[in-house]
Design an enzyme around this catalytic site. Structure first.
Site, mmCIF file in Angstrom:
data_model
loop_
_atom_site.group_PDB
_atom_site.id
_atom_site.type_symbol
_atom_site.label_atom_id
_atom_site.label_comp_id
_atom_site.label_asym_id
_atom_site.label_seq_id
_atom_site.Cartn_x
_atom_site.Cartn_y
_atom_site.Cartn_z
ATOM 1 N N ARG A 180 60.559 38.777 111.381
ATOM 2 C CA ARG A 180 61.485 38.393 110.309
ATOM 3 C C ARG A 180 62.698 39.316 110.318
ATOM 4 O O ARG A 180 63.842 38.865 110.174
ATOM 5 C CB ARG A 180 60.784 38.430 108.950
ATOM 6 C CG ARG A 180 59.708 37.376 108.790
ATOM 7 C CD ARG A 180 59.064 37.439 107.418
ATOM 8 N NE ARG A 180 59.967 37.002 106.370
ATOM 9 C CZ ARG A 180 59.719 37.112 105.061
ATOM 10 N NH1 ARG A 180 58.587 37.675 104.654
ATOM 11 N NH2 ARG A 180 60.593 36.694 104.172
ATOM 12 N N CYS A 239 62.014 44.206 100.783
ATOM 13 C CA CYS A 239 61.181 43.276 101.568
ATOM 14 C C CYS A 239 61.816 41.903 101.463
ATOM 15 O O CYS A 239 63.036 41.772 101.592
ATOM 16 C CB CYS A 239 59.747 43.288 101.039
ATOM 17 S SG CYS A 239 59.611 42.909 99.271
#
Length: 281
Positions: A180, A239
């Site tokens: 990611r 995050c």
């Protein structure tokens, strides 16, 4: 009473037999409450990430997918869970504390509560240790809304993060999985990639092979090397939506390090604006 941020299943079993505590099940997802009703640790109360630990807006470009609720709203949730200033609270999830358990720990710590711990290894570790379970609903005796006067742990805004990318004033740590971060895949948000200048220290690297946290001295060695000479006040952790980042902030606390700044909006907010996006290393 100040407690260590983590507690083992064995220590929890010993603790619950000697003193009252509030046990909180923080599993998340659309089927979390169904799973809770099917089986949960005996005496646990359920808390819902979207309803109780966040206040999602219609547009995640403003605050991300899991912005903090109002202080008053969270104080009410704590009261409904039966949590008061003198409560010893233990929270668990089924993701090694990487999801809402760490978020709940951060939020409760942020309102000044010191007697709160995350169950190391989460639900699987407790079941393996033979912790008794129950099924069905749990209805705790409610307490008055928690007496909270403010969020005491440091957070930063998207504007703060943008300035940090331009000035280098802060080390920005992205705790998402490498794929990611690199922009190879994005299963949740709209755009893949990462905030420019951010480094990638995946939250999974806080854990041993059995899903429990690394020993405090190993976490201290790890993050001392990552941070270098920077104090925690010059570190930003994020995050996807400000939940899993708390797993790393919990690792800071377990290592005996000051807790760094949390960027609550995280990638879910940043990626929905017109700000720059980086890929690769």
């Amino acid at each position: 009473m100040t407690t260590q941020p983590l507690i083992t299943p064995a220590d929890l079993l010993a603790l619950v037999s000697t003193q009252p505590l509030v046990l909180v099940d923080a599993r998340s997802g659309s089927t979390a409450y169904d799973h809770f009703q099917a089986q949960h640790l005996q005496g646990a109360r359920h808390v819902d990430l979207n309803r109780d630990l966040a206040a999602p807006a219609a547009d995640a470009a403003v605050g991300g997918r899991h912005p903090l609720p109002s202080l008053e709203g969270f104080a009410h949730v704590l009261g409904q869970l039966g949590i008061g200033p003198g409560s010893h609270v233990v929270v668990y999830d089924d993701k090694s504390g990487a999801n809402a358990a760490a978020r709940f720990w951060w939020m409760l710590t942020a309102v000044g509560h010191t007697a709160v711990q995350v169950l190391d290894g989460g639900l699987p570790a407790a079941l393996a240790a033979g912790y008794p379970t129950s099924a069905g609903a749990e209805v705790p005796a409610p307490a008055p809304p928690y007496r909270a006067t403010g969020w005491r742990l440091p957070t930063v805004t998207i504007e703060d993060v943008e300035r940090a990318t331009q000035t280098g004033s802060h080390l920005i740590i992205d705790v998402r999985e490498p794929a990611r971060y690199h922009g190879e895949t994005e299963p949740i948000d709209l755009v893949a990639g990462h905030i420019p200048t951010a480094i990638n220290v995946p939250f999974g690297s806080n854990l041993a092979a059995d899903g429990t946290y690394l020993a405090p001295e190993l976490l201290q060695e790890k993050y001392t090397a990552v941070l270098g000479p920077r104090p925690a006040s010059e570190v930003i952790v994020h995050c996807g939506s400000g939940v899993t980042a708390c797993h790393t902030l919990l690792a800071f606390a377990q290592a005996g390090l000051p807790i760094a700044n949390l960027y609550v909006g995280s990638w879910s907010e940043w990626s929905r604006t017109q700000r720059p996006i980086a890929t690769g290393e």
